[in-house]
Design a protein around this motif. Sequence first.
Motif, short mmCIF file in Angstrom:
data_model
loop_
_atom_site.label_atom_id
_atom_site.label_comp_id
_atom_site.label_asym_id
_atom_site.label_seq_id
_atom_site.Cartn_x
_atom_site.Cartn_y
_atom_site.Cartn_z
N THR A 82 3.20 6.07 -4.50
CA THR A 82 4.07 5.63 -3.39
C THR A 82 5.36 4.99 -3.91
OG1 THR A 82 2.99 3.45 -3.21
CG2 THR A 82 2.13 5.24 -1.81
N HIS A 83 5.24 4.22 -5.00
CA HIS A 83 6.44 3.61 -5.57
C HIS A 83 6.10 3.02 -6.94
CE1 HIS A 83 4.42 0.21 -3.69
NE2 HIS A 83 5.23 -0.65 -4.29
N THR A 84 7.16 2.71 -7.69
CA THR A 84 6.98 2.32 -9.09
C THR A 84 7.00 0.82 -9.29
OG1 THR A 84 9.32 2.85 -9.24
CG2 THR A 84 7.77 4.45 -10.17
N ARG A 86 4.54 -2.37 -10.56
CA ARG A 86 3.50 -2.42 -11.59
C ARG A 86 2.08 -2.48 -11.05
NH1 ARG A 86 5.73 -5.72 -16.84
NH2 ARG A 86 7.47 -4.32 -17.21
N ASP A 87 1.94 -2.76 -9.76
CA ASP A 87 0.59 -2.78 -9.21
C ASP A 87 0.21 -1.41 -8.61
OD1 ASP A 87 2.62 -3.42 -7.34
OD2 ASP A 87 1.15 -4.21 -5.92
N HIS A 88 1.08 -0.40 -8.73
CA HIS A 88 0.79 0.90 -8.11
C HIS A 88 0.76 2.09 -9.08
CE1 HIS A 88 0.96 -0.46 -3.89
NE2 HIS A 88 1.65 -1.44 -4.46
N SER A 89 1.78 2.19 -9.95
CA SER A 89 1.94 3.42 -10.73
C SER A 89 1.43 3.40 -12.17
CB SER A 89 3.42 3.83 -10.73
OG SER A 89 4.25 2.75 -11.14
N GLY A 176 1.68 2.98 1.58
CA GLY A 176 2.15 2.22 0.42
C GLY A 176 2.41 0.78 0.78
N ASP A 177 3.54 0.24 0.31
CA ASP A 177 3.89 -1.15 0.63
C ASP A 177 4.96 -1.22 1.72
OD1 ASP A 177 2.11 -1.84 -1.30
OD2 ASP A 177 3.53 -2.94 -2.57
N HIS A 178 5.21 -0.10 2.37
CA HIS A 178 6.24 -0.09 3.42
C HIS A 178 5.74 -0.79 4.68
CE1 HIS A 178 9.70 1.11 5.67
NE2 HIS A 178 9.00 1.86 6.49
N GLY A 215 -1.10 0.10 0.86
CA GLY A 215 -1.34 -0.25 -0.54
C GLY A 215 -2.10 -1.56 -0.69
N HIS A 216 -2.04 -2.40 0.32
CA HIS A 216 -2.74 -3.68 0.30
C HIS A 216 -3.24 -3.98 1.71
CE1 HIS A 216 -0.81 -4.47 -3.62
NE2 HIS A 216 0.26 -3.88 -3.06
N GLY A 217 -4.47 -4.44 1.81
CA GLY A 217 -5.01 -4.82 3.11
C GLY A 217 -5.70 -3.66 3.80
ZN LIG Z 1 2.10 -3.32 -4.05
#
Ligand SMILES: [Zn+2]
Length: 310
Positions: A82-84, A86-89, A176-178, A215-217
């Motif tokens: 989803t995006h770069t 450090r907690d995702h990619s 993601g985190d959007h 990405g969270h929750g």
């Molecule tokens: Zn995140």
Amino acid sequence: MSDDIPFNKRLDLEPGRVDEVFPGVRRLLANNPSPFTFKGTLSYIIGKGQVAIVDPGPDDAAHVAALLAAVRGETVRHIFITHTHRDHSPAAARVKAATGAKTFAQGPHRPARPLNIGEAQRLDASADQDFVPDVTLADGEVVAGPGFTIEAVATPGHTANHMAYAFKEANILFAGDHVMGWSTSIVAPPDGAMSDYMASLEKLARRAEPLYLPGHGDVVKDAQNFVQHYIRHRLGREESILHRLAKGEADIPTLVRAIYIGLDPRLTGAAGLSVLAHLEDLVARGIVATEGAASIAGRYRLAAAPRAGA
Ligand SMILES: [Zn+2]
């Protein structure tokens, strides 16, 4: 002020335990809880037998091992990012090495605008500068796999390269985190840009997916209504900034104190960046003025109303 958003602060999930969150979609929680990541990053596995992974997560050996154990005996062909941050990619490298899967993303990390002096270090702290996708995706591009069709939905704002992914057969969106169920998203320049972020929310508001997997929750149900809450929340924050500036010039710490009541002290820096994101947008729209480029150290005032006939 965020009380109006129907947040869900519960997530009944242990790190490393595979959970079928939706028919044909499993999720796995990484053990990286923090005020920014909630209980941790969620990695998703789409399908059965021949599967795709969304956001392998942080470079954490235990999480990668759990993810690989979850897909043991299966074939992983696609890794969507989803995006770069450090907690995702970062775990993509190890998952790819172990499975031979290809990575798909909008592109490598990049800031939303040129850097101001002193911004490079902060960017380094949160960004995964090493990740380069095997396949770059444009907005609307479709990737078909065994049993799934994934549409890339460009959603810049949290980062310039943020992609949500629509799982067409299930009519759900990996957000993601959007958009997240537990909190608002952080829009922190120079990674993030508020004008992009708002445009991406409006874009999701025009789509039909009723369910988001963030990405969270936990799962975001009634997603369209939730997106409207997010939009109203940001407009409310903008209004609060303008309300404070109507009383006179202010710097960002003053604005944060005026706007965020009862803020977790660990989030003061992030709140300052979020206010900066709003100010950048307001300066670009000619509503707020500052000296030079909008910066974290700047002072801000309402722009003088243009004189009639001027
Ligand atoms: Zn995140």
